[in-house]
Scaffold this active site. Sequence first.
Site, PDB file in Angstrom:
ATOM      1  N   HIS A 245      63.336  -4.238 -24.767  1.00 51.77           N
ATOM      2  CA  HIS A 245      63.860  -3.459 -23.573  1.00 51.77           C
ATOM      3  C   HIS A 245      64.365  -4.659 -23.283  1.00 51.77           C
ATOM      4  O   HIS A 245      64.669  -6.294 -22.677  1.00 51.77           O
ATOM      5  CB  HIS A 245      62.637  -3.101 -22.899  1.00 51.77           C
ATOM      6  CG  HIS A 245      61.700  -1.929 -23.366  1.00 51.77           C
ATOM      7  ND1 HIS A 245      61.219  -1.264 -22.759  1.00 51.77           N
ATOM      8  CD2 HIS A 245      62.193  -1.507 -24.522  1.00 51.77           C
ATOM      9  CE1 HIS A 245      60.544  -0.274 -23.866  1.00 51.77           C
ATOM     10  NE2 HIS A 245      61.521  -0.605 -24.624  1.00 51.77           N
TER      11      HIS A 245
ATOM     12  N   GLU B  16      65.160  -4.491 -20.327  1.00 50.79           N
ATOM     13  CA  GLU B  16      64.662  -5.733 -18.874  1.00 50.79           C
ATOM     14  C   GLU B  16      63.808  -6.700 -19.151  1.00 50.79           C
ATOM     15  O   GLU B  16      64.165  -7.432 -18.004  1.00 50.79           O
ATOM     16  CB  GLU B  16      63.955  -4.892 -18.006  1.00 50.79           C
ATOM     17  CG  GLU B  16      64.601  -3.230 -17.285  1.00 50.79           C
ATOM     18  CD  GLU B  16      64.784  -2.515 -18.675  1.00 50.79           C
ATOM     19  OE1 GLU B  16      64.322  -0.800 -18.098  1.00 50.79           O
ATOM     20  OE2 GLU B  16      64.647  -2.351 -19.860  1.00 50.79           O
TER      21      GLU B  16
ATOM     22  N   CYS C 260      60.239   1.674 -18.301  1.00 55.88           N
ATOM     23  CA  CYS C 260      59.529   2.151 -18.868  1.00 55.88           C
ATOM     24  C   CYS C 260      57.873   2.173 -17.891  1.00 55.88           C
ATOM     25  O   CYS C 260      58.420   0.216 -17.095  1.00 55.88           O
ATOM     26  CB  CYS C 260      59.433   1.955 -20.371  1.00 55.88           C
ATOM     27  SG  CYS C 260      58.911   0.007 -20.969  1.00 55.88           S
TER      28      CYS C 260
ATOM     29  N   CYS D 207      58.313  -2.122 -19.096  1.00 53.55           N
ATOM     30  CA  CYS D 207      58.929  -3.365 -18.210  1.00 53.55           C
ATOM     31  C   CYS D 207      58.819  -2.853 -16.485  1.00 53.55           C
ATOM     32  O   CYS D 207      59.003  -4.254 -15.729  1.00 53.55           O
ATOM     33  CB  CYS D 207      60.868  -2.458 -18.179  1.00 53.55           C
ATOM     34  SG  CYS D 207      61.420  -2.718 -20.044  1.00 53.55           S
TER      35      CYS D 207
END
Length: 145
Positions: free
Chosen positions: A77, A79, A105, A108
């Site tokens: 991801h 992040e 999410c 993260c």
Amino acid sequence: MRPSWDEYFMQIVDLIKTRSTCMRRQVGAIIVKDRRILATGYNGAPVGCKHCSEVGCIREQLNIPSGQRHELCRAIHAEQNAIVQAAYSGTGINGATLYVTTQPCVLCAKLAINAGITRIVFNGAYPDELSMTLLQEAGVEVVKV
């Protein structure tokens, strides 16, 4: 009119997400402290691995809904990528702000909390209530623009 700092960094995040190789959702992230960009990230496969745009999307093939089964994806991801890039270069991010195109999410969110991120600014929704619960519980300021 001159943009606010949040508007300015969110505009940069929108550019960063264009590097994404995800076939389902392009996400960009930056970590900022004292109005200086410390690290950037977008969602895509780990270094040296083929991207979904090259081999196809596992999640699409298995018909996995957004927000579920994060482990069934080649991509890291945005992040996560930004946090890893900061660590890779030895850049401290404790007390920083994370700007991201989509609500983090839960994975993260947990990384951001333990990395010392104190503020998260985002603009896109994501189906993950636990993420928001943990961020609130940890005292992370969350701003949806």
